[in-house]
Structure formats: C-alpha cells, structure tokens
Design an enzyme around this catalytic site. Sequence first.
Site, PDB file in Angstrom:
ATOM      1  N   LYS A   1      91.163 -16.078  62.445  1.00  0.00           N
ATOM      2  CA  LYS A   1      89.953 -15.259  62.563  1.00  0.00           C
ATOM      3  C   LYS A   1      88.773 -16.183  62.841  1.00  0.00           C
ATOM      4  CE  LYS A   1      86.613 -13.699  59.844  1.00  0.00           C
ATOM      5  NZ  LYS A   1      85.533 -13.623  60.818  1.00  0.00           N
TER       6      LYS A   1
ATOM      7  N   CYS B   1      78.473 -29.543  58.689  1.00  0.00           N
ATOM      8  CA  CYS B   1      78.758 -29.564  57.251  1.00  0.00           C
ATOM      9  C   CYS B   1      78.652 -30.966  56.684  1.00  0.00           C
ATOM     10  CB  CYS B   1      80.138 -28.995  56.993  1.00  0.00           C
ATOM     11  SG  CYS B   1      81.395 -29.830  57.957  1.00  0.00           S
TER      12      CYS B   1
ATOM     13  N   GLU C   1      72.555 -26.584  50.582  1.00  0.00           N
ATOM     14  CA  GLU C   1      72.783 -26.811  52.004  1.00  0.00           C
ATOM     15  C   GLU C   1      71.876 -25.885  52.810  1.00  0.00           C
ATOM     16  OE1 GLU C   1      76.484 -25.366  53.734  1.00  0.00           O
ATOM     17  OE2 GLU C   1      76.767 -27.406  54.469  1.00  0.00           O
TER      18      GLU C   1
HETATM   19  P1  NAD Z   1      80.688 -18.286  56.228  1.00  0.00           P
HETATM   20  O1  NAD Z   1      81.308 -18.680  54.941  1.00  0.00           O
HETATM   21  O2  NAD Z   1      79.697 -17.206  56.219  1.00  0.00           O
HETATM   22  O3  NAD Z   1      81.821 -17.838  57.256  1.00  0.00           O
HETATM   23  C1  NAD Z   1      82.928 -18.650  57.588  1.00  0.00           C
HETATM   24  C2  NAD Z   1      84.055 -17.745  58.023  1.00  0.00           C
HETATM   25  O4  NAD Z   1      84.500 -16.998  56.896  1.00  0.00           O
HETATM   26  C3  NAD Z   1      83.664 -16.714  59.071  1.00  0.00           C
HETATM   27  O5  NAD Z   1      84.747 -16.487  59.943  1.00  0.00           O
HETATM   28  C4  NAD Z   1      83.392 -15.476  58.232  1.00  0.00           C
HETATM   29  O6  NAD Z   1      83.510 -14.271  58.948  1.00  0.00           O
HETATM   30  C5  NAD Z   1      84.464 -15.611  57.173  1.00  0.00           C
HETATM   31  N1  NAD Z   1      84.187 -14.931  55.913  1.00  0.00           N
HETATM   32  C6  NAD Z   1      82.988 -14.607  55.367  1.00  0.00           C
HETATM   33  N2  NAD Z   1      83.161 -13.954  54.195  1.00  0.00           N
HETATM   34  C7  NAD Z   1      84.495 -13.882  53.985  1.00  0.00           C
HETATM   35  C8  NAD Z   1      85.309 -13.324  52.959  1.00  0.00           C
HETATM   36  N3  NAD Z   1      84.779 -12.686  51.913  1.00  0.00           N
HETATM   37  N4  NAD Z   1      86.656 -13.433  53.070  1.00  0.00           N
HETATM   38  C9  NAD Z   1      87.217 -14.071  54.116  1.00  0.00           C
HETATM   39  N5  NAD Z   1      86.500 -14.596  55.140  1.00  0.00           N
HETATM   40  C10 NAD Z   1      85.152 -14.507  55.071  1.00  0.00           C
HETATM   41  O7  NAD Z   1      80.115 -19.627  56.862  1.00  0.00           O
HETATM   42  P2  NAD Z   1      79.329 -19.799  58.238  1.00  0.00           P
HETATM   43  O8  NAD Z   1      77.936 -19.348  58.007  1.00  0.00           O
HETATM   44  O9  NAD Z   1      80.117 -19.228  59.363  1.00  0.00           O
HETATM   45  O10 NAD Z   1      79.390 -21.390  58.401  1.00  0.00           O
HETATM   46  C11 NAD Z   1      78.520 -22.237  57.750  1.00  0.00           C
HETATM   47  C12 NAD Z   1      79.119 -22.789  56.480  1.00  0.00           C
HETATM   48  O11 NAD Z   1      80.374 -23.421  56.764  1.00  0.00           O
HETATM   49  C13 NAD Z   1      78.281 -23.882  55.869  1.00  0.00           C
HETATM   50  O12 NAD Z   1      78.238 -23.713  54.474  1.00  0.00           O
HETATM   51  C14 NAD Z   1      79.019 -25.159  56.227  1.00  0.00           C
HETATM   52  O13 NAD Z   1      78.816 -26.246  55.387  1.00  0.00           O
HETATM   53  C15 NAD Z   1      80.420 -24.714  56.176  1.00  0.00           C
HETATM   54  N6  NAD Z   1      81.231 -25.624  56.954  1.00  0.00           N
HETATM   55  C16 NAD Z   1      82.071 -26.486  56.321  1.00  0.00           C
HETATM   56  C17 NAD Z   1      82.811 -27.390  57.050  1.00  0.00           C
HETATM   57  C18 NAD Z   1      83.750 -28.359  56.410  1.00  0.00           C
HETATM   58  O14 NAD Z   1      84.621 -28.894  57.086  1.00  0.00           O
HETATM   59  N7  NAD Z   1      83.636 -28.628  55.137  1.00  0.00           N
HETATM   60  C19 NAD Z   1      82.721 -27.405  58.428  1.00  0.00           C
HETATM   61  C20 NAD Z   1      81.840 -26.516  59.041  1.00  0.00           C
HETATM   62  C21 NAD Z   1      81.110 -25.617  58.295  1.00  0.00           C
END
Ligand code: NAD
Length: 471
Positions: free
Chosen positions: A169, A278, A376
């Site tokens: 997804k 991130c 963050e």
């Molecule tokens: P997000 O958590 O909102 O979404 C990430 C993904 O999870 C999306 O596909 C979203 O639709 C899905 N999602 C959201 N709620 C969910 C749920 N309840 N159950 C299952 N899936 C769900 O994050 P974002 O805004 O898309 O990305 C930014 C965040 O990602 C930042 O906090 C960043 O630090 C983190 N990030 C971490 C890494 C890493 O490798 N550690 C890399 C990139 C981004």
Amino acid sequence: MYERKAFYIDGRWTDPIAPGNVIEVFNPATEQVIGFVPSGTAEDVDAAVAAARRAFDPLISVAERRRRVDRIIEATQRHLPAIADLITAEMGAPRRIAHGVQTRVPLAVAQGIASVLDEFEFSERIGNSLVTREPYGVVGAITPWNYPLYQVIAKLVPAIAAGCTVVLKPSNEAPLSVFAFFDALDEAELPPGVVNLVSGPGSVVGEAIAGHPDVDLVSFTGSTGAGRRVAELAGRAVSKVTLELGGKSANVILEDADLGTAVKVGVGNALLNGGQTCMAWTRMLVPQSRYGEALELVETAVARYTVGDPTDPATRLGPSACASQFETVRGFIDRARGDGARLLTGGSERIGDTGYYLAPTVFADVDPMSEIAQEEVFGPVLVVIPFTDDDDAVRIANCTPYGLSGAVWAGTDERAIDVACRVRTGQLDINGGPYNPLAPFGGYKQSGFGRELGRFGFEEYLQTRSLQLPL
Ligand code: NAD
C-alpha cells in the site's frame, strides 16, 4: 491528468471490488489536482493477499529469486526518468533530487540486494543441527510519501530476493510514482501474485493489511503514531512486524571539528528533500565556545538554498509535499517562537501566492526539551543547540524519544567514534562518512525496530528452521 483506475493484483491491472472511490493527487507547487488512484477496501486487500498466498512457493530456488530481482532492476531502469518526473509533480521534490537521490539510491539499494543474494549462506551446521533460512511468506508493506520509490524498493526487492510475495500500500499523497513502478513490474513478467498493489486510506487498506491473518510479515515505514497502530494490529494477528518510524537526529559537532565543513554538510542534510527525510539531522549541536561562529556559518549555508518551482533545475528547496504537511510545519514554527526560541532566519509565512512554499528556517537558543527540539517537524526547519562539553553533547543527543540517525564530527575519527558509541541511535555518519546502501538502517527507541538495506535488511524476510540430525 494521471488517471489510475485499477489495482495490480495477481499479475494484472484489476478493477476495485467497489469502484468509484478515488484518492485525488495534488501537485504541491500548483495546488492543482494532477491525477487520481482508486481507494480500496478490505475486500481488495483480501483479493491481493489471496493472490500473494497462491504465488508463495516456500521451496523457490535461489536462481529463480535472482532472476526475479534482475528483471525488476532492468524494468525499473527503463521507467526511472518518468518515475522521477512523477515524484516532482506529486510531492514537490526538486528535479535534481527527483532524478538524483529519489531514484538513483533505490536502484543502488536493489543492486545491493542482488549482490547480497549471490553471497548469502542459506544453511549452516550448528552441532548436530542443520539450520536453514527460509522465505518468510506473504509480506504486507506500507509506505510513506517522502521518498515514494525508495521506500517501496527498500521493502519489495529484499522480500522478493528472500522468496516472499508482497502486497503493497503506497501513501495517498504520492502514489502515482508507485503505480508507474508497478507498470515496470508488469513488464518484468513476474509470476502472477508475486507483487500486488492496493491503494487507499491507512485506516482502511493499511489496517486491513496490518491485521490480516494471512499476512506473515508487516513492514511499515511512516510516523510513530501510525506505526504504533500497525504493531498493535500485527500483534493481534501474531504476524512479525518491522517499523521504520520518525526521527529527530542530532548532528554533534565537537570542539575540535572542522566547523565549516560540519555546518555546511549538516545544513545540506537537514534541508535535503525539503527536510522531509526521516534520517535528517534536524538538531545541530555545537560547542558553546564556537556558538556565534557556528550560527554565522549556518546562516551563510542556508542562504544558498533557492526556494522555488521544483521543475526549475536551479531550485534546491521545493514546496512542502502537501497542504496538511505545510500547515503542520507552520504550526511548529509558530509554537517554537511562542516557546522562546530565537528565529535566526525563515519563518512560517507562505512564500508566493500559490504552492506550499516556506523559507528554510533556523532557530537558535533552543531549549533541548522544547517541542521544536523534541518532535519531528518534517519540513525545512533546523534547530541549533549549544552544549558545554562532550558529556553534555551526548546527553542532549540522547534526550529525545527517537534514535534513527545522526552524525559526529571531531578532530579525529577515533574521537568521533568514541562519542558516537554513546549516542543511542541506529546509524551515525563519522566526520562526513558517505551513505552506504548496504549498511543496516533502522531505529532505536521510538524510531522503530527491524533493519532495512543490505544483508541485515534481507534477513528480515527470512525464517529460521533447525533440523536435528542423528548423531
Ligand atoms: P504516515 O504514518 O501518516 O503514513 C505512512 C503510511 O502509513 C501511509 O501509507 C499511510 O496511508 C499509512 N497509514 C496511516 N495510518 C495507518 C494505519 N492506522 N494503519 C495502517 N497504515 C496506516 O506517515 P507519512 O506522513 O506518510 O510519512 C512521514 C512519516 O514517515 C514521518 O514520521 C517520517 O519520519 C516517517 N518515515 C520514516 C522513515 C524511516 O525509514 N524510519 C522513512 C521515511 C519516513
């Protein structure tokens, strides 16, 4: 307009079970809708998981896995320029970033996995036991928008190399580049069901994947809040889960470091991809004795970041990726000012009339425990924090709930390594040591657990079995 109407399930583009619901995709530079993808349901996830289960062959040969990885790499290479342009359009990464780190690094990651597969020992003897490493099974992968292709490749390629099958997804903000990647996968002619794509809300499609009884391993990258929910659902289903979550990484510049280089590289790291990385070093820690000098160097380095249209080759800082992220970043900046941090440059004012543009923003005299130094932001915001001595630097570096990345700069590598070993974080760059796509990447503390990339990332997708042989 990019109109995607189907999911990729069982080796072909497949209509949603309940068609009609769509996710609109916006260009953050123009605020215009540029396309849409279908918004799925739990039933679409069921169909994708069933296809992945049928395609899973636990006895798959290593030669067949290598063939699949090679075909994915070949097909992806052909589509890379088009994917890069979509990344610019849907999340505002400047052209040079989209055609650079956003697409070149994922290719290097995939090539690294191919080399790991060639060298990996899948069995070993321990006493009278034969211990073998087996494919984990059906993988559910959930990815964010900040590096849309990289996040997908960092999960899907090692999973396929391990012999697993995948249901993915993508994010709602930047799904078009992932659909284009699946066009490439379609050309790679993998057996039906090996890779599957279902888009939709995290609360519906994401949760259906995370809690699915027939998903063996859930690999999640995103925010700590969503990761917590994913782990809860995977826990109930007793599925393995790996979480790559947020960060608030420290760039620790010790007194005897080359301050000019450390600040310049540090600013570049913090602002890369609009600060939506991130592993960004969003806290710069400098010795009190060199604080004034450091702030001047920061201002000079930040002034070189041209904000503007991401399609312009001269642009170094594009817009925030979406409206909600833009407002989130502005809120952080306003509250930091309210908390008494000193605004050195930038601010929360929108630049121009259209597009989610912000100036690169730096705060000085920041309380290490205040919100702007703890949370963050995921935008072009850097905080500069003074420390008194090495112990104080380590204390501040460790004082957030996160532990994803970071850097230490010192007069010698040995000294930097000594201090780095006291910082509780998954990856640290020593005196500007470059990125290594084979090095394990992942978090300590609330930055998650599990590792991605190279051999360690590959091993996440393997199960271990012991056969006790007669003596
Ligand atoms: P997000 O958590 O909102 O979404 C990430 C993904 O999870 C999306 O596909 C979203 O639709 C899905 N999602 C959201 N709620 C969910 C749920 N309840 N159950 C299952 N899936 C769900 O994050 P974002 O805004 O898309 O990305 C930014 C965040 O990602 C930042 O906090 C960043 O630090 C983190 N990030 C971490 C890494 C890493 O490798 N550690 C890399 C990139 C981004």
